[in-house]
Scaffold this motif. Structure first.
Motif, mmCIF file in Angstrom:
data_model
loop_
_atom_site.group_PDB
_atom_site.id
_atom_site.type_symbol
_atom_site.label_atom_id
_atom_site.label_comp_id
_atom_site.label_asym_id
_atom_site.label_seq_id
_atom_site.Cartn_x
_atom_site.Cartn_y
_atom_site.Cartn_z
ATOM 1 N N PHE A 315 82.972 21.360 36.385
ATOM 2 C CA PHE A 315 81.430 21.503 36.279
ATOM 3 C C PHE A 315 81.139 22.725 35.449
ATOM 4 O O PHE A 315 81.853 23.636 35.214
ATOM 5 C CB PHE A 315 81.132 22.019 37.924
ATOM 6 N N GLU A 316 80.087 22.753 34.852
ATOM 7 C CA GLU A 316 79.616 23.886 34.088
ATOM 8 C C GLU A 316 78.671 24.664 34.981
ATOM 9 O O GLU A 316 77.552 24.569 34.664
ATOM 10 C CB GLU A 316 78.962 23.496 32.771
ATOM 11 N N ILE A 317 79.063 25.349 35.930
ATOM 12 C CA ILE A 317 78.313 26.329 36.639
ATOM 13 C C ILE A 317 78.954 27.502 36.941
ATOM 14 O O ILE A 317 80.092 27.745 37.114
ATOM 15 C CB ILE A 317 78.246 25.445 38.180
ATOM 16 N N VAL A 318 78.214 28.482 36.798
ATOM 17 C CA VAL A 318 78.747 29.836 36.641
ATOM 18 C C VAL A 318 79.583 30.417 37.951
ATOM 19 O O VAL A 318 80.679 31.052 37.679
ATOM 20 C CB VAL A 318 77.460 30.885 36.079
ATOM 21 N N HIS A 348 74.627 23.617 43.708
ATOM 22 C CA HIS A 348 74.259 23.671 42.448
ATOM 23 C C HIS A 348 72.596 23.590 42.391
ATOM 24 O O HIS A 348 72.061 22.792 43.532
ATOM 25 C CB HIS A 348 74.907 22.938 41.274
ATOM 26 N N VAL A 349 71.681 24.377 41.695
ATOM 27 C CA VAL A 349 70.540 24.295 41.563
ATOM 28 C C VAL A 349 69.907 24.112 40.107
ATOM 29 O O VAL A 349 70.566 24.599 39.203
ATOM 30 C CB VAL A 349 70.108 25.721 42.004
ATOM 31 N N PHE A 351 66.697 24.909 38.098
ATOM 32 C CA PHE A 351 65.432 25.853 38.312
ATOM 33 C C PHE A 351 64.277 25.476 37.960
ATOM 34 O O PHE A 351 63.454 26.148 36.885
ATOM 35 C CB PHE A 351 66.002 27.191 37.756
ATOM 36 N N THR A 352 64.023 24.135 37.831
ATOM 37 C CA THR A 352 62.636 23.552 37.374
ATOM 38 C C THR A 352 61.760 24.231 38.724
ATOM 39 O O THR A 352 62.118 24.758 39.683
ATOM 40 C CB THR A 352 62.417 22.257 37.405
ATOM 41 N N ASP A 353 60.339 23.963 38.364
ATOM 42 C CA ASP A 353 59.501 24.027 39.370
ATOM 43 C C ASP A 353 58.632 22.876 39.841
ATOM 44 O O ASP A 353 58.125 22.180 39.127
ATOM 45 C CB ASP A 353 58.220 25.098 38.920
ATOM 46 N N PRO A 354 59.265 22.107 40.879
ATOM 47 C CA PRO A 354 59.993 22.780 42.157
ATOM 48 C C PRO A 354 61.318 22.937 41.944
ATOM 49 O O PRO A 354 62.024 22.020 40.795
ATOM 50 C CB PRO A 354 59.721 21.980 43.223
ATOM 51 N N HIS A 355 62.132 23.912 42.558
ATOM 52 C CA HIS A 355 63.552 23.905 42.086
ATOM 53 C C HIS A 355 64.417 22.649 43.017
ATOM 54 O O HIS A 355 63.620 21.924 43.783
ATOM 55 C CB HIS A 355 64.378 25.061 42.976
ATOM 56 N N VAL A 356 65.424 22.240 42.398
ATOM 57 C CA VAL A 356 66.278 21.339 43.032
ATOM 58 C C VAL A 356 67.706 21.909 43.434
ATOM 59 O O VAL A 356 68.235 22.467 42.559
ATOM 60 C CB VAL A 356 66.644 20.135 42.271
ATOM 61 N N ALA A 357 68.048 22.019 44.744
ATOM 62 C CA ALA A 357 69.375 22.494 45.045
ATOM 63 C C ALA A 357 70.090 21.329 45.809
ATOM 64 O O ALA A 357 69.470 20.445 46.595
ATOM 65 C CB ALA A 357 69.138 23.580 45.916
ATOM 66 N N ALA A 358 71.572 21.505 45.764
ATOM 67 C CA ALA A 358 72.305 20.489 46.269
ATOM 68 C C ALA A 358 73.737 21.191 46.873
ATOM 69 O O ALA A 358 74.005 21.989 46.087
ATOM 70 C CB ALA A 358 72.688 19.259 45.192
ATOM 71 N N VAL A 359 73.758 20.655 47.788
ATOM 72 C CA VAL A 359 75.401 21.193 48.442
ATOM 73 C C VAL A 359 76.068 20.112 48.836
ATOM 74 O O VAL A 359 75.657 19.266 49.600
ATOM 75 C CB VAL A 359 74.998 21.989 49.684
#
Ligand SMILES: Cc1cc2nc3c(=O)[nH]c(=O)nc-3n(C[C@H](O)[C@H](O)[C@H](O)COP(=O)(O)OP(=O)(O)OC[C@H]3O[C@@H](n4cnc5c(N)ncnc54)[C@H](O)[C@@H]3O)c2cc1C
Length: 389
Positions: A315-318, A348-349, A351-359
């Motif tokens: 993944f490319e996630i910090v 991961h998230v 950061f559009t408006d609205p945000h989208v987050a997933a776990v």
């Protein structure tokens, strides 16, 4: 540690988020550690050209959007003019603050910090671009990623910008063609659209944000169309060309050939591991299309060499880069009590408006893997706080 005398117990190659996490963990565990950083600037992708600048600019876009649509909350909005230079300057000053902070952390003496590009000459030795060599008992490779090459040679001839240039434009283009539908593409598409750029977005997959569930992606597509972004999903690029001052592409969409043009093209079709400069064959490290292969302890095919971050993925996630760096360093310092990466609760998230987050697993992944699952949803209209804003 091994019998042979090395300059360091651990050399970390790459001083970005993954590399810094590995170095501070190793130094805290008492390893004689060095970080080798070959970039022109210090800070890594997230701070200099990734998470931080995009989030700073997206917030400016949200502030303008709220001001423009303030009537909903009883404001008397009018035209909301903006000063592009000031928007960029605020982002730049934030980035400088973060980068200065990271430079101070890298230089505070817990480990040695050397500004040089490193390249393996044998499994325990690297040559430095500034001259000389350095040896270490162990290594953590965290050299990050680069923008993938364009899928069409015509695109290279026509020219395009990447996220790097998009974050530093001196003026916004009148119109922008965004190629790609992942997190970077959609965040930048919304940012530019909210600063009056006519944005057209082309995505290969049937949906934006293909790694997320369809219902989340559908919501973002709805918002984008409402905000005037023209979307084409399920496309295949076939050509790129120039027409006067504009740049354009030809693509297949729903069985038909289409053409769109804009002042600028933003190429956001993904990134690839940045490993070509390392001469990994000399160290016995196995790669797959440039990606460093590592096990769940972050150990590569060379048992004394570990990897972390975008150069190994998946993944490319910090925060994944950070966790991988910490786990790699821990396992080098404490081979007797190894820790393993576990992606089951991957977070991961977008950061559009609205945000989208997933776990964790998406419904799509659960279906693909044959995992039994329960799907549930909650009515937005029943969520007071969300309705208020
Ligand atoms: C536009 C954009 C927005 C993003 N937004 C988000 C977000 O909101 N949330 C999120 O989680 N992630 C985000 N990301 C992804 C995130 O930035 C990366 O996953 C993360 O920065 C990777 O860290 P890293 O340590 O692996 O690599 P980097 O930070 O890229 O560090 C690699 C370092 O290695 C150095 N290097 C390379 N080769 C050598 C060598 N041979 N010798 C010495 N040094 C070398 C480089 O100079 C660089 O400093 C975004 C990415 C982009 C492009």
């Amino acid at each position: 540690m091994s019998e042979r005398k090395f300059d360091f117990d651990l050399a970390v190659i790459g001083g970005g988020s993954g590399g810094y996490a590995a170095a501070r963990t190793a130094a805290a565990a008492g390893l004689r550690t060095v970080v080798l950083e070959g970039g022109k600037e210090v800070g890594g992708l997230c701070i200099l050209r990734g998470c931080m600048p995009t989030k700073a600019l997206l917030y400016a876009a949200e502030v303008r959007h709220l001001a423009q649509y303030g009537a909903l909350w009883g404001m008397k909005p009018g035209d909301v003019p903006f000063d592009w230079g000031a928007v960029m300057a605020r982002k730049d000053s934030l980035i400088k603050e973060f980068a200065d902070d990271r430079a101070a952390q890298l230089n505070d003496g817990r480990f040695k910090f050397i500004r040089a590009q490193a390249r393996f000459v044998d499994p325990h030795t690297v040559a430095l671009s500034t001259g000389g060599t350095l040896s270490a008992s162990h290594f953590v490779l965290s050299t990050g990623s680069v923008v993938s090459p364009p899928p069409l040679p015509q695109l290279a001839a026509v020219g395009y910008i990447t996220s790097d240039e998009a974050l530093t434009l001196r003026r916004p283009p009148k119109s922008l063609l965004v190629l790609g539908g992942g997190g970077v593409a959609v965040e930048l598409a919304q940012f530019f659209a909210r600063f009056d750029v006519k944005v057209t977005l082309l995505q290969r997959s049937a949906r934006l944000l293909k790694d997320l569930d369809e219902d989340a992606a559908a919501e973002i597509e709805k918002v984008f169309r409402r905000e005037g972004i023209e979307l084409f999903t399920g496309t295949m690029l076939t050509d790129a060309w120039r027409e006067g001052a504009n740049k354009g592409v030809t693509f297949m969409h729903e069985g038909k050939q289409k053409r769109v043009a804009a002042e600028e093209i933003l190429f956001a079709l993904g990134r690839a591991p940045n490993t070509a400069s390392l001469a990994l064959a000399k160290a016995g490290v196995t790669t797959d299309k440039g990606r460093i292969l590592a096990n769940d302890r972050m150990q590569t095919s060379a048992p004394h060499i570990y990897a972390a971050g975008d150069c190994t993925g998946p993944f490319e996630i910090v925060h994944i880069a950070v966790q991988q760096g910490e786990i790699a360093a821990h396992n080098i310092a404490h081979p007797d009590r190894p820790r393993r990466m576990d992606y089951r609760l991957l977070l991961h998230v977008v950061f559009t408006d609205p945000h989208v987050a997933a776990v964790g697993l998406t419904e799509k992944e659960a279906r693909a893997r044959g995992v039994r699952y329960t799907a549930a949803s909650y009515r937005f209209a029943d969520h007071g706080k969300s309705l208020a804003s």
